[in-house]
Design an enzyme around this catalytic site. Structure first.
Site, PDB file in Angstrom:
ATOM      1  N   GLY A  32      17.157  10.987  24.031  1.00  0.00           N
ATOM      2  CA  GLY A  32      17.112  10.392  25.373  1.00  0.00           C
ATOM      3  C   GLY A  32      18.168  11.030  26.259  1.00  0.00           C
ATOM      4  O   GLY A  32      19.178  11.555  25.771  1.00  0.00           O
ATOM      5  N   GLY A  34      20.449  10.615  30.001  1.00  0.00           N
ATOM      6  CA  GLY A  34      20.849   9.687  31.052  1.00  0.00           C
ATOM      7  C   GLY A  34      21.648  10.440  32.096  1.00  0.00           C
ATOM      8  O   GLY A  34      21.767  11.671  32.021  1.00  0.00           O
ATOM      9  N   GLY A  35      22.231   9.704  33.028  1.00  0.00           N
ATOM     10  CA  GLY A  35      23.003  10.333  34.077  1.00  0.00           C
ATOM     11  C   GLY A  35      24.236  11.071  33.540  1.00  0.00           C
ATOM     12  O   GLY A  35      24.684  12.062  34.097  1.00  0.00           O
ATOM     13  N   GLY A  37      24.704  12.553  30.367  1.00  0.00           N
ATOM     14  CA  GLY A  37      24.510  13.579  29.323  1.00  0.00           C
ATOM     15  C   GLY A  37      23.294  13.235  28.504  1.00  0.00           C
ATOM     16  O   GLY A  37      22.247  12.929  29.070  1.00  0.00           O
ATOM     17  N   LYS A  54      26.093  11.376  20.866  1.00  0.00           N
ATOM     18  CA  LYS A  54      26.001  11.134  22.304  1.00  0.00           C
ATOM     19  C   LYS A  54      26.942  12.127  22.966  1.00  0.00           C
ATOM     20  O   LYS A  54      28.126  12.216  22.587  1.00  0.00           O
ATOM     21  CB  LYS A  54      26.381   9.684  22.626  1.00  0.00           C
ATOM     22  N   ASP A 148      25.123  -4.456  31.947  1.00  0.00           N
ATOM     23  CA  ASP A 148      23.797  -3.829  32.100  1.00  0.00           C
ATOM     24  C   ASP A 148      22.893  -4.281  30.949  1.00  0.00           C
ATOM     25  O   ASP A 148      22.259  -3.468  30.275  1.00  0.00           O
ATOM     26  CB  ASP A 148      23.915  -2.299  32.137  1.00  0.00           C
TER      27      ASP A 148
END
Ligand SMILES: Nc1ncnc2c1ncn2[C@@H]1O[C@H](COP(=O)(O)OP(=O)(O)OP(=O)(O)O)[C@@H](O)[C@H]1O
Length: 372
Positions: A32, A34-35, A37, A54, A148
């Site tokens: 996946g 994301g903003g 990395g 990650k 979140d």
């Protein structure tokens, strides 16, 4: 950073990275992006173990990986089963920072939308509700708000590790410590706080640019649980640029608008869910939420519908459910535990474990009839 620059710095399939611990990790595939990395599946060369890394580009000005690391180390110190264990970390010169962690499985957004009617069975929704609430209580206990809470930030474990009935909490990029540095008091709320979160699940406080608190993570959890149960929220058609519309509808719920309540609770155990929402609307920034009360309401809905702990969940229909069901703590915040939990903290872990066991006894003794 442009996307072509990002492609240069981020890992590629089959690349191998050596960490200061002397471990080599080979990239298997992208999981996946994301903003900040991206997340990849890797294989540790020493023992063939599948793990996740990650990565955060070294050029990112806002560093989120350190927050992920702080939270996961804190969760490890209280021996939580609901957070990925951090195995290793490294800085790959001029490219990215990375953390190596437990590899887990699909998130609860993907699991729900894969279903024919886009909703979980009530048995599954309530089991996922219990475990995700345990995640939130543990996160608060180590001193952090998530800010979140949404289905994409909860995932199940892998069957190979016998963890596909365990719900894990993910992504602490928007987390915030809510205790003062001396770790004795709740931080004074800012007069105005920039919006943090995801419009669909954000609590009213966030939508009104107020400082968020523990109750607000649980308010987001409630929206998520209703969506798991009914398949949709009344404000599903609105996106991030319609925040005011969504805020209005969440306010109508708080103001007890009957038609909004009817739509919101369609297909839900209304009595129990409404007790929770009304309770959340009755407490404030400084209150320690009564996690056990929320859990009783979920347990009550389970009992009222005749569900047993062993009833299978939707993503593993042929096997009895073996997921953890607590114990749940009092939510009394501990001093938050920084990265690198040391020996001194090991003693505290024992105390925490004992406290959790006491909490468990209390939960078992109380009757669900308290909810009726
Ligand atoms: N340990 C892990 N094992 C397997 N998959 C993971 C792991 N950690 C994260 N993922 C997956 O990688 C993706 C991105 O992860 P994460 O939520 O941490 O980053 P994010 O970009 O901040 O997320 P988003 O922007 O979507 O909120 C998600 O799809 C998540 O399910």
């Amino acid at each position: 950073m442009s996307s072509s620059e990002e492609n240069v710095v981020l890992p590629k399939e089959d690349e191998v990275f050596l960490t200061p611990k002397g471990e080599n990790y080979k990239i298997v595939k992208l999981l996946g992006k994301g903003g900040y990395g991206a997340v990849y599946e890797v294989i540790r060369q020493r023992d063939g173990k599948h793990l996740a890394i990650k990565c955060e580009s070294a050029e990112m000005t806002k560093k989120v990986l350190q927050m992920d690391l702080d939270v996961m180390k804190g969760a490890e110190a209280i021996r939580s089963v609901h957070f990925c264990k951090v195995e290793d970390r490294a800085y790959i010169k001029d490219r990215f920072n990375m953390i190596v962690m437990k590899l887990i499985n699909k998130n609860l957004w993907d699991l729900r939308v894969e279903r024919k009617d886009m909703r979980f069975t009530l048995n599954t929704a309530l089991k996922a509700a219990t475990q995700s609430l345990l995640c939130i209580e543990e996160l608060h206990r180590i001193g952090f708000l998530h800010r979140d809470i949404k289905p994409g930030n909860f995932a199940i474990g892998r069957p190979e590790a016998k963890e596909n009935h365990v719900v894990f909490m993910l992504d602490f990029g928007l987390a915030r410590r809510f205790m003062t540095d001396r770790k004795k008091d709740i931080r004074i709320p800012r007069e105005q706080a920039p919006f943090r979160g995801t419009t669909r699940y954000a609590p009213l406080a966030a939508m009104m640019n107020h400082e968020q608190s523990r109750k607000d993570d649980i308010e987001s959890w409630m929206y998520m649980v209703v969506e798991w149960t009914s398949g949709a929220l009344p404000w599903r058609k609105y996106k991030a640029n319609n925040r005011k519309e969504v805020e209005k509808m969440k306010q109508q719920l708080k103001d007890r608008d009957e038609s909004m309540l009817d739509e919101f609770y369609a297909h839900c155990p209304r009595k129990e869910f409404d007790r929770i929402l009304q309770y959340l609307h009755s407490i404030n920034y400084f209150n320690i939420p009564d996690y056990k009360y929320v859990l009783y309401a979920i347990e009550h809905a389970q009992k009222a519908n005749g569900f047993k702990h062993s009833d299978p969940v939707d993503w593993d229909e042929n096997n009895p459910y073996t997921g953890p069901a607590g114990p749940i703590g009092d939510g009394e915040p501990l001093e938050s535990i920084p990265a690198g939990a040391d020996k001194e903290k090991a003693g505290r872990t024992k105390d925490i474990k004992e406290a959790k066991e006491v909490g468990a006894n209390k939960v078992n003794k109380l009757s669900p009839s308290k909810m009726s």
